[in-house]
Design a protein around this motif. Structure first.
Motif, PDB file in Angstrom:
ATOM      1  N   ILE A 110       0.827  -1.206   0.000  1.00 25.19           N
ATOM      2  CA  ILE A 110       0.000   0.000   0.000  1.00 25.19           C
ATOM      3  C   ILE A 110       0.861   1.255   0.000  1.00 25.19           C
ATOM      4  CG2 ILE A 110      -0.294   0.381   2.494  1.00 25.19           C
ATOM      5  CD1 ILE A 110      -3.033   0.537  -0.196  1.00 25.19           C
ATOM      6  N   SER A 111       2.045   1.191   0.604  1.00 16.75           N
ATOM      7  CA  SER A 111       2.951   2.336   0.601  1.00 16.75           C
ATOM      8  C   SER A 111       3.488   2.607  -0.803  1.00 16.75           C
ATOM      9  CB  SER A 111       4.110   2.104   1.570  1.00 16.75           C
ATOM     10  OG  SER A 111       3.659   2.005   2.889  1.00 16.75           O
ATOM     11  N   LYS A 160      13.124   4.306  -6.614  1.00 17.26           N
ATOM     12  CA  LYS A 160      12.999   5.132  -5.412  1.00 17.26           C
ATOM     13  C   LYS A 160      11.706   4.815  -4.660  1.00 17.26           C
ATOM     14  CE  LYS A 160      15.857   9.086  -6.776  1.00 17.26           C
ATOM     15  NZ  LYS A 160      16.748   8.999  -5.590  1.00 17.26           N
ATOM     16  N   ALA A 161      10.646   4.488  -5.407  1.00 18.05           N
ATOM     17  CA  ALA A 161       9.388   4.115  -4.765  1.00 18.05           C
ATOM     18  C   ALA A 161       9.551   2.815  -3.993  1.00 18.05           C
ATOM     19  CB  ALA A 161       8.288   3.977  -5.809  1.00 18.05           C
ATOM     20  N   LEU A 162      10.229   1.842  -4.590  1.00 16.64           N
ATOM     21  CA  LEU A 162      10.421   0.548  -3.929  1.00 16.64           C
ATOM     22  C   LEU A 162      11.269   0.674  -2.673  1.00 16.64           C
ATOM     23  CD1 LEU A 162      10.998  -1.744  -7.053  1.00 16.64           C
ATOM     24  CD2 LEU A 162       8.932  -1.558  -5.656  1.00 16.64           C
ATOM     25  N   LEU A 163      12.169   1.657  -2.650  1.00  8.64           N
ATOM     26  CA  LEU A 163      13.021   1.890  -1.482  1.00  8.64           C
ATOM     27  C   LEU A 163      12.417   2.931  -0.537  1.00  8.64           C
ATOM     28  CD1 LEU A 163      16.512   1.942  -3.248  1.00  8.64           C
ATOM     29  CD2 LEU A 163      15.558   0.111  -1.827  1.00  8.64           C
ATOM     30  N   LEU A 164      11.191   3.378  -0.826  1.00  8.58           N
ATOM     31  CA  LEU A 164      10.479   4.374  -0.013  1.00  8.58           C
ATOM     32  C   LEU A 164      11.279   5.671   0.112  1.00  8.58           C
ATOM     33  CD1 LEU A 164       9.112   2.098   2.875  1.00  8.58           C
ATOM     34  CD2 LEU A 164       8.087   2.579   0.649  1.00  8.58           C
ATOM     35  N   ALA A 224      15.540   5.674   3.646  1.00  5.38           N
ATOM     36  CA  ALA A 224      14.194   6.031   3.208  1.00  5.38           C
ATOM     37  C   ALA A 224      13.892   7.489   3.548  1.00  5.38           C
ATOM     38  CB  ALA A 224      13.160   5.113   3.862  1.00  5.38           C
ATOM     39  N   GLN A 225      12.953   8.045   2.804  1.00  2.00           N
ATOM     40  CA  GLN A 225      12.623   9.461   2.976  1.00  2.00           C
ATOM     41  C   GLN A 225      12.073   9.767   4.362  1.00  2.00           C
ATOM     42  OE1 GLN A 225       8.946  11.451   1.412  1.00  2.00           O
ATOM     43  NE2 GLN A 225      10.316  12.094  -0.216  1.00  2.00           N
TER      44      GLN A 225
END
Length: 409
Positions: A110-111, A160-164, A224-225
């Motif tokens: 979901i993230s 970048k999405a996969l690594l948050l 992560a961000q």
């Protein structure tokens, strides 16, 4: 605490009819925790829908030097400890691991979906997505881009999405919770199953101390961000202790029923009131002077706030405030459950039971509201109506189970 204060506290609690108490049936689900999670939702809206309204009189750290994040994390830990802990005690750790893994996958999915959806929304020309794709630092008057440029390679965005490493800042705490759940929960239950509670809590404090003593933002192991706002080495302390508290819930309730336990509750109530008085000295933007206190100087408040209540590092003062406020609120709901439930349970409990769903949905409500002229009016009563309307809408969506099939709750 003085004997006189204890006497006053006992006199006050003796006035509460016993028929108001929470009917503890021994069930795993604790409606008091659902109520508290639901109470966090309006405070979340006050923080993220940043329009001055009546909601700000309880939001914006007005109840203590505590934000929605601390309450959300500690409650999440307690619920995890209660639900999975019961299964660990009954069936063993191996029986629980498939459920933990599946929950981790759902939270992570979901993230990533949220991050990619927002990344795609940026390309819709008639939508201004800056409310959820940038972060404005008001004190420094700086705006940070939270996503790569729109002409960036799609593989960069996906990686970048996969690594948050990208995403709306209003959703960062969910990213932190996802990583914390994946990294810490199995270890916590393994050590609890081995009855290594002292070692577990000691290691948690060591990790916290290492981060606390390090230079600001120097330790971000996940990359992560979310670690800019919620460094995992600091915030794991609240989560780990929450899981342990949930695992040993019955033992803790038994302790608080003893004479020493009751005295500790009175101490927590008094300290919570003290922290409330302290935080009302905070000169927050848009807060009228007539609801602020001036018993201590701004310099003194800022010194204490900056050194002991820093949110990113979970300053020791903020940590203490979180614990005593939680104990005080839980005790209040235990003694006064029936009137509180009749008055507000119908609203708070459904929201609390679907808090993850609300976190997901509120990002798109933020986007929708930001693309109307309403926030630009900067009118107190319009803002109050806006907050009330948004909360009512989310409550209806929860009751109707809108998109529950697709969004974890």
């Amino acid at each position: 605490m003085t004997t006189a204060t204890l006497r006053v506290s006992r006199a006050f609690t003796d006035l509460i009819p016993t028929r108001w108490a929470y009917p503890d049936t021994g069930a795993t689900r604790d409606l008091r925790l659902d109520f508290m999670r639901g109470f966090v939702i309006p405070l979340l809206f006050a923080s993220h829908f940043d329009y001055f309204s009546l909601l700000m009189f309880i939001g914006w750290e007005r109840l203590g030097v505590v934000s929605t994040a601390e309450i959300f994390v500690i409650l999440s830990g307690i619920v995890v400890g209660m639900v999975y802990g019961k299964k660990v005690k009954r069936d063993g750790l191996s029986a629980v691991m498939p459920g933990l893994i599946q929950r981790s996958v759902d939270l992570y999915r979901i993230s990533v979906v949220m991050i990619l959806l927002v990344a795609a929304i940026r390309f819709i020309p008639w939508i201004d997505s800056s409310i959820i794709t940038t972060f404005y630092d008001a004190p420094l008057n700086l705006t940070y881009q939270l996503y790569p440029a729109r002409d960036a390679n799609i593989s960069e965005v996906i990686s970048k999405a996969l690594l948050l490493q990208i995403g709306p800042h209003q959703f960062q705490i969910i990213g932190m919770y996802v990583v914390m759940f994946i990294l810490f929960t199995p270890v916590v239950f393994f050590m609890l199953a081995k009855q290594k509670v002292g070692l577990l809590l000691g290691l948690s404090w060591v990790i916290y101390a290492i981060h606390y003593g390090a230079p600001f933002q120097s330790l971000r192991p996940t990359g992560a961000q979310f670690e800019y706002a919620f460094p995992i080495m600091a915030w794991q302390l609240i989560y780990v202790h929450g899981v342990v508290a949930g695992y040993y819930k019955q033992e803790l309730l038994a302790f608080f029923s003893t004479e020493w336990g009751k005295r500790l509750i009175y101490v927590c109530i008094v300290l919570s009131l003290g922290f409330l008085v302290f935080t009302w000295h905070h000169a927050l933007p848009h807060i009228p002077q007539w609801i602020s206190l001036h018993l201590i100087s701004a310099e003194t408040f800022n010194y204490w706030n900056d050194n002991y209540f820093l949110k990113s590092k979970i300053g020791i003062g903020r940590l203490l405030n979180t614990v005593v406020l939680f104990v005080a609120m839980y005790a209040l709901m235990t003694r006064c459950w029936q009137p509180l439930n009749r008055a507000l349970g119908w609203f708070f409990i459904p929201l609390g039971q679907a808090s993850l769903y609300v976190f997901f949905i509120h990002i798109f409500l933020l986007l929708a509201v930001a693309n109307t002229p309403l926030p630009g009016y900067n009118d107190f009563w319009i803002n109050t109506a806006l907050h009330a309307g948004l909360l009512a809408l989310v409550w209806v969506m929860v009751k109707k189970e809108f998109l529950f099939k697709w969004i974890p709750h």
